[in-house]
Scaffold this motif. Structure first.
Motif, short mmCIF file in Angstrom:
data_model
loop_
_atom_site.label_atom_id
_atom_site.label_comp_id
_atom_site.label_asym_id
_atom_site.label_seq_id
_atom_site.Cartn_x
_atom_site.Cartn_y
_atom_site.Cartn_z
N GLN A 151 0.95 -1.26 0.07
CA GLN A 151 -0.15 -0.10 0.07
C GLN A 151 0.81 1.21 -0.06
OE1 GLN A 151 -3.48 -0.38 -0.27
NE2 GLN A 151 -2.61 -2.56 -0.68
N MET A 152 0.56 2.30 -0.78
CA MET A 152 1.01 3.52 -0.64
C MET A 152 1.37 4.00 0.78
SD MET A 152 -0.03 7.06 -2.57
CE MET A 152 0.17 6.42 -4.07
N HIS A 153 0.24 3.90 1.79
CA HIS A 153 0.57 4.26 3.16
C HIS A 153 0.51 2.95 3.95
CE1 HIS A 153 -0.26 8.39 2.00
NE2 HIS A 153 -1.49 7.77 1.26
N PRO A 154 1.72 2.32 4.13
CA PRO A 154 1.89 0.94 4.56
C PRO A 154 0.90 0.83 5.81
CG PRO A 154 3.94 1.59 3.62
CD PRO A 154 2.96 2.95 3.68
N LEU A 155 1.16 1.85 6.57
CA LEU A 155 0.40 1.60 8.06
C LEU A 155 -0.90 2.13 8.21
CD1 LEU A 155 3.44 2.77 10.47
CD2 LEU A 155 2.74 0.38 9.82
N GLY A 156 -1.52 2.29 6.93
CA GLY A 156 -2.86 2.74 6.58
C GLY A 156 -3.20 4.23 6.30
N ASP A 157 -4.16 4.46 5.55
CA ASP A 157 -4.09 5.92 5.21
C ASP A 157 -4.38 7.03 6.43
OD1 ASP A 157 -4.48 4.90 2.81
OD2 ASP A 157 -6.60 4.91 2.47
N ALA A 158 -4.80 6.48 7.43
CA ALA A 158 -4.85 7.45 8.85
C ALA A 158 -3.66 7.68 9.46
CB ALA A 158 -5.81 6.93 9.71
N ALA A 159 -2.55 6.89 9.18
CA ALA A 159 -1.34 6.89 9.96
C ALA A 159 -0.61 7.78 9.20
CB ALA A 159 -0.49 5.46 9.79
N THR A 160 -0.13 8.78 10.04
CA THR A 160 0.81 9.91 9.45
C THR A 160 2.24 9.93 10.21
OG1 THR A 160 0.12 11.44 11.31
CG2 THR A 160 -1.16 11.36 8.76
N ALA A 161 2.42 9.02 11.19
CA ALA A 161 3.75 8.88 11.84
C ALA A 161 5.00 8.92 10.72
CB ALA A 161 3.74 7.49 12.42
N SER A 162 5.93 9.54 11.09
CA SER A 162 7.30 9.64 10.36
C SER A 162 8.27 9.15 11.21
CB SER A 162 7.40 10.82 9.97
OG SER A 162 8.56 10.92 9.02
N TYR A 163 9.03 8.20 11.07
CA TYR A 163 10.10 7.64 11.98
C TYR A 163 11.63 8.20 11.87
CZ TYR A 163 6.43 4.66 13.37
OH TYR A 163 4.96 4.06 13.79
N ASP A 164 12.37 7.91 12.75
CA ASP A 164 13.73 8.30 12.94
C ASP A 164 14.47 7.34 12.56
OD1 ASP A 164 13.32 10.97 14.44
OD2 ASP A 164 12.84 9.53 16.09
N VAL A 165 13.96 6.13 12.41
CA VAL A 165 14.77 4.66 12.03
C VAL A 165 13.64 3.83 11.58
CG1 VAL A 165 16.34 3.07 12.61
CG2 VAL A 165 16.48 5.23 13.99
N VAL A 166 14.04 3.20 10.55
CA VAL A 166 13.18 2.20 10.08
C VAL A 166 14.08 0.94 9.66
CG1 VAL A 166 11.52 1.37 8.00
CG2 VAL A 166 11.24 3.50 8.96
N SER A 167 13.55 0.07 10.14
CA SER A 167 14.63 -1.35 10.07
C SER A 167 13.79 -2.21 9.27
CB SER A 167 15.01 -2.00 11.64
OG SER A 167 13.99 -2.29 12.10
N LEU A 168 14.25 -3.04 8.56
CA LEU A 168 13.61 -4.16 8.04
C LEU A 168 14.51 -5.48 7.82
CD1 LEU A 168 12.97 -1.50 5.63
CD2 LEU A 168 11.23 -3.36 4.94
N PHE A 169 14.29 -6.67 8.16
CA PHE A 169 14.90 -7.88 8.28
C PHE A 169 14.26 -9.09 7.65
CE2 PHE A 169 16.24 -5.08 11.82
CZ PHE A 169 17.34 -5.01 11.76
N PHE A 170 14.93 -9.33 6.33
CA PHE A 170 14.42 -10.53 5.52
C PHE A 170 12.66 -10.31 5.44
CE2 PHE A 170 17.99 -12.34 7.71
CZ PHE A 170 18.81 -12.39 6.71
N CYS A 171 12.33 -9.22 4.88
CA CYS A 171 11.04 -9.05 4.35
C CYS A 171 10.55 -8.80 3.35
CB CYS A 171 10.79 -7.59 5.48
SG CYS A 171 9.10 -6.86 5.31
#
Length: 266
Positions: A151-171
Motif C-alpha cells: 500500500q502507498m500508506h503501509p500503516l494505513g491511510d490514517a497513519a501519519t507517523a514519520s520515523y527516525d529509524v526504519v528497520s527491515l529484516f528479511f521482509c
C-alpha cells in the motif's frame, strides 16, 4: 488491500505459522543470526546520534524480537509492524510474559556478548543483565501495528507517523512476487522514514529464491546489489549508502544476504 493479490496475501495468511517459523530459524544462534546481530551492534556504534531517543519502526518484524535487543538501549520507542496479526501476537506474548512465549535467552546472551566486543562470553552474561535487557525491550516496544508494504500508506491511510529509524529484516523480498513489485514496496515503506532518518535493512541476496517454514516453501525475489542501489536512488543521500554481503550456508535455497545502512535524503 491491494487489488492485485500479492504472494503474502495468498500464501502467508493461509500457510505461515509464527511458532513454526521460530522453531525453524531460532533454536540456535546460527552464523546468519550471528552476522545480523553483529551488524546491528556495529550500526548502533556507527550511528549513536541517529538512534539516541529515536522512534524506530521495525517493519515486517515477523514473530521475532532478536533484532531489537541491541537497539533497545538507545531508542526511545520501538514500534513493531507486520502484515500478519499472528506474528504481532507472538511478539506480544513475549512482552506480556506469557507462560508459553518463545524463549530468547540464547539470543540475548549473544547480543550482550557482542556488545561487549567479546570480552563477556555468552555463558558469562549474568542473569541480572539478561533480565534488565528483557525489561528494557518490553518497555521500549510500545506499539504493534498491522502493516502492508503493497500500500502507498503501509500503516494505513490514517497513519501519519514519520520515523527516525526504519528497520527491515528479511521482509520485502519475501513479500513481493516480482522485482517491480519489490521496488514499489521499497518506495512505500521508506516513505515512513523522516528526512535524514536512518535506514537499517537486511535482505536475502543474489540467487536466493525461497525459504522453508516447516513443510511450507515461500518464494523470494532474487536481488542483486544493483537492484538495491536502483531502488534507493532518489530516496537516500547517495554518499550515505553502505552495503555489506555475507554467504548463507545453513539454509537451502538461500545463497547470501546484504546488510544495508543509509540516510534518507533531507
Amino acid at each position: 488491500m491491494s487489488t492485485t493479490a500479492t504472494q503474502y496475501e495468498t500464501d502467508y495468511k493461509a500457510k505461515f505459522g509464527p511458532r513454526a517459523y521460530l522453531n525453524e530459524y531460532f533454536q540456535e544462534v546460527d552464523q546468519t543470526n550471528h552476522n545480523v546481530m553483529q551488524f546491528i551492534v556495529e550500526t548502533t556504534e556507527m550511528y549513536p546520534a541517529k538512534l539516541a531517543n529515536a522512534t524506530l519502526l521495525n517493519f515486517g518484524c515477523g514473530p521475532a524480537i532478536d533484532t531489537m535487543i541491541s537497539f533497545a538501549p538507545q531508542c526511545a520507542e520501538i514500534h513493531m509492524s507486520d502484515y500478519l496479526a499472528g506474528n504481532l501476537a507472538e511478539v506480544q506474548q513475549w512482552v506480556r510474559h506469557a507462560p508459553d512465549a518463545f524463549h530468547w535467552e540464547i539470543f540475548l546472551r549473544r547480543a550482550l556478548s557482542l556488545e561487549s566486543h567479546g570480552t563477556i562470553p555468552d555463558a558469562e552474561v549474568t542473569q541480572a543483565d539478561l533480565e534488565a535487557r528483557e525489561a528494557l525491550i518490553r518497555q521500549k516496544m510500545t506499539q504493534f501495528l498491522v502493516g502492508d508494504a503493497a500500500q502507498m500508506h503501509p500503516l494505513g491511510d490514517a497513519a501519519t507517523a514519520s520515523y527516525d529509524v526504519v528497520s527491515l529484516f528479511f521482509c520485502l523480498e519475501a513479500a513481493a512476487t516480482t522485482i517491480e513489485q519489490w521496488r514499489e514496496m521499497v518506495k512505500n515503506v521508506f516513505s515512513l522514514l523522516k528526512p535524514n532518518g536512518l535506514l537499517v535493512w537486511v535482505m536475502t541476496a543474489k540467487q536466493s529464491k525461497a525459504y522453508y517454514v516447516g513443510d511450507e516453501l515461500f518464494n523470494i525475489v532474487p536481488l542483486k546489489q544493483s537492484d538495491i542501489e536502483a531502488a534507493l536512488e532518489g530516496i537516500i543521500a547517495a554518499d550515505s549508502l553502505k552495503i555489506q554481503y555475507f554467504d548463507v550456508v545453513e539454509h537451502e535455497h538461500v545463497e547470501g544476504a546484504y546488510m544495508v545502512t543509509a540516510l534518507k535524503a533531507g
